[in-house]
Design a protein around this motif. Structure first.
Motif, PDB file in Angstrom:
ATOM      1  N   PHE A   5       0.958  -0.894   0.290  1.00 30.24           N
ATOM      2  CA  PHE A   5      -0.401   0.121  -0.010  1.00 30.24           C
ATOM      3  C   PHE A   5       1.005   1.456  -0.109  1.00 30.24           C
ATOM      4  O   PHE A   5       2.143   1.472   0.305  1.00 30.24           O
ATOM      5  CB  PHE A   5      -0.789  -0.011   1.394  1.00 30.24           C
ATOM      6  N   LEU A   6       0.465   2.900  -0.412  1.00 27.71           N
ATOM      7  CA  LEU A   6       0.800   3.353  -0.391  1.00 27.71           C
ATOM      8  C   LEU A   6      -0.202   4.995   0.151  1.00 27.71           C
ATOM      9  O   LEU A   6      -1.291   4.765   0.008  1.00 27.71           O
ATOM     10  CB  LEU A   6       0.925   3.712  -1.749  1.00 27.71           C
ATOM     11  N   THR A   7       0.250   5.790   0.929  1.00 28.12           N
ATOM     12  CA  THR A   7      -0.560   6.818   1.087  1.00 28.12           C
ATOM     13  C   THR A   7       0.365   7.864   0.797  1.00 28.12           C
ATOM     14  O   THR A   7       1.250   7.780   0.393  1.00 28.12           O
ATOM     15  CB  THR A   7      -0.607   7.138   2.936  1.00 28.12           C
ATOM     16  N   ILE A  19      -3.889   3.734  -1.865  1.00 27.29           N
ATOM     17  CA  ILE A  19      -3.787   2.848  -2.768  1.00 27.29           C
ATOM     18  C   ILE A  19      -3.457   1.184  -1.899  1.00 27.29           C
ATOM     19  O   ILE A  19      -2.029   1.600  -1.363  1.00 27.29           O
ATOM     20  CB  ILE A  19      -3.030   3.090  -4.288  1.00 27.29           C
ATOM     21  N   ILE A  20      -4.211   0.383  -2.321  1.00 22.42           N
ATOM     22  CA  ILE A  20      -3.855  -0.853  -1.470  1.00 22.42           C
ATOM     23  C   ILE A  20      -3.999  -1.908  -3.114  1.00 22.42           C
ATOM     24  O   ILE A  20      -5.217  -1.830  -3.440  1.00 22.42           O
ATOM     25  CB  ILE A  20      -4.643  -1.420  -0.024  1.00 22.42           C
ATOM     26  N   PRO A  73      -6.621  -2.796  -7.656  1.00 19.41           N
ATOM     27  CA  PRO A  73      -5.596  -2.435  -6.636  1.00 19.41           C
ATOM     28  C   PRO A  73      -6.699  -1.200  -6.113  1.00 19.41           C
ATOM     29  O   PRO A  73      -7.369  -0.486  -7.258  1.00 19.41           O
ATOM     30  CB  PRO A  73      -4.508  -1.439  -7.051  1.00 19.41           C
ATOM     31  N   ILE A  74      -6.802  -1.311  -4.731  1.00 19.06           N
ATOM     32  CA  ILE A  74      -8.334  -0.515  -4.636  1.00 19.06           C
ATOM     33  C   ILE A  74      -7.392   1.294  -4.410  1.00 19.06           C
ATOM     34  O   ILE A  74      -7.129   1.415  -3.642  1.00 19.06           O
ATOM     35  CB  ILE A  74      -8.779  -0.875  -3.381  1.00 19.06           C
ATOM     36  N   SER A  75      -8.310   1.459  -4.694  1.00 17.28           N
ATOM     37  CA  SER A  75      -7.957   3.662  -4.372  1.00 17.28           C
ATOM     38  C   SER A  75      -8.760   4.390  -3.877  1.00 17.28           C
ATOM     39  O   SER A  75     -10.311   3.940  -4.572  1.00 17.28           O
ATOM     40  CB  SER A  75      -7.131   4.009  -6.105  1.00 17.28           C
ATOM     41  N   PHE A  76      -8.406   5.334  -3.139  1.00 15.99           N
ATOM     42  CA  PHE A  76      -9.771   5.402  -2.715  1.00 15.99           C
ATOM     43  C   PHE A  76      -8.970   7.277  -2.086  1.00 15.99           C
ATOM     44  O   PHE A  76      -7.802   7.569  -1.355  1.00 15.99           O
ATOM     45  CB  PHE A  76      -9.986   5.019  -1.292  1.00 15.99           C
TER      46      PHE A  76
END
Ligand code: EPS
Length: 387
Positions: A5-7, A19-20, A73-76
């Protein structure tokens, strides 16, 4: 590593982004539950004005369709309401040089960040080192919790100590094992399972606030129903306790991690420290859990029990001595809106960090393409080890 993941995002910028990647396809996801985790992080006695202003909610951009993961990837994003008050100061183009920070706060990232990145306005450091970023960790952890729930793993957290005020361990250890432990912790304004200590902790926070001071504390995190065999003894970077310690120490202001009995174990002989094994005719059981559910870098089937220490927040309303980096004059440190304590919120962030590490280890053990393959692998494993 299966889950990455990245923040991104500054505390007073337009918003935070996450993003995970690595969660299996077809995992049911309840976004209300994800947003409830963000709400839980915003609670806690002793927080500052910012939490009254923000209503943290993620807006998902990808990776989910019809309430299920796609395996992509789940992004939010999470928009900062406070941004409206910072558009010029945090402008990406021309802006106003206001609220410049030149006097580093002892204990904060201000000084080393300014030296390392060549800034003379430490706002450029503060904006990213801020614990605002933990909102994204909680969102990442919330998606990981969706996977863990699917396999009935539960993670709880509660506060053992704020400043010098300690919970009665006999009371809280018994309560922490109950099914409703998480709800009970959520009900306390300081996440403490000992009602008497909760009151004393709040009184201590009020005193600290009056004195312009801040408070740290100790948090316990417990992961229940974790199957044995997550992590591995075969290589240093695959050890579950090492991964948990790294994830927890990366949370802003966390300065110590103990697994199980922790440092108290130093005074015990091996005969009293290690958890003896017995067989009751149908299953193996232990007489205690000093190992905190991890042996040889692997989960052993007992509850995973961890304590972390959060230092007092370095932004003091009665600031400590510092030096102005522009003029080199002796001065008091910079002061701005902050929390008296964020220990209860940190507990929720710690749950998220543990969830991310356990979900990753789970994916490594049982595969992470799609949930049905994962279920079959998990059931086959349970059958083999007769859990
Ligand atoms: C936080 C947001 C911050 C602080 C706190 C946690 O908002 P602001 O700086 O605008 O008041 O309330 O951050 C810190 C204490 C810190 O040292 O960074 C949050 O969203 O949790």
């Amino acid at each position: 590593m299966k889950i990455r993941f990245l923040t991104a995002g500054e505390s007073h910028g337009p918003g935070l982004v996450g993003i995970i990647e690595g969660l299996p396809a077809n995992l049911p996801v309840d976004l209300k539950r994800v947003n409830h985790e963000l709400y839980r992080r915003q609670q806690g006695y002793g927080r500052g004005g910012r939490m009254k202003m923000e209503r943290d909610q993620v807006e998902v951009l990808s990776g989910i369709r019809f309430n299920k993961t796609l395996g992509s990837p789940i992004s939010f994003i999470l928009r900062n309401k406070d941004w409206a008050n910072w558009t010029e100061i945090m402008s990406q183009g021309e802006g106003k040089e206001e609220r410049v920070i030149t006097r580093p706060r002892p204990g904060h990232a201000d000084l080393p960040g300014a030296l390392k990145y060549d800034f003379d306005d430490m706002r450029n450091v503060l904006e990213r080192s801020s614990a605002r970023e933990t909102a994204m960790r909680v969102a990442v952890g919330a998606f990981c919790k969706e996977l863990l729930y699917h396999f009935e793993i539960q993670i709880i957290s509660h506060v053992l100590q704020i400043g010098p005020v300690k919970a009665n361990m006999d009371v809280v250890q018994e309560m922490a094992l109950r099914e409703d432990a998480l709800l009970k912790a959520d009900e306390s304004p300081v996440r403490c399972l000992d009602p008497q200590a909760s009151q004393e902790m709040m009184a201590f926070i009020r005193r600290a606030k009056k004195e312009g001071d801040t408070a740290g504390g100790v948090i316990q995190i417990i992961a229940k129903k974790v199957p044995p065999g997550l992590g591995s003894h075969v290589h240093w970077d695959r050890k579950l306790d090492g991964q948990l310690a790294a994830a927890l120490m990366s949370i802003q202001a966390v300065k110590g991690v103990e697994i199980g009995l922790g440092f108290k174990g130093a005074q015990l002989p091996g005969s009293q420290f290690h958890d003896e094994m017995f067989y009751d005719g149908s299953k193996l059981y232990r007489n205690r859990n000093n190992a905190g559910g991890i042996e040889g870098g692997m989960s052993n089937g007992e509850d995973i029990v961890i304590q972390i220490f959060m230092k007092p927040i370095p932004t003091l309303m009665k600031p400590l001595h510092s030096v102005d980096l522009r003029t080199k004059e002796n001065f008091l440190a910079h002061k701005e809106r902050s929390d008296v304590t964020a220990v209860p919120a940190c507990a929720v962030v710690a749950e998220a960090a543990v969830a991310q590490v356990l979900a990753d280890a789970f994916c490594e053990k049982f595969g992470n393409d799609t949930i049905t393959d994962m279920e079959s692998a998990f059931n086959r494993y349970k059958e083999r080890i007769k859990l």
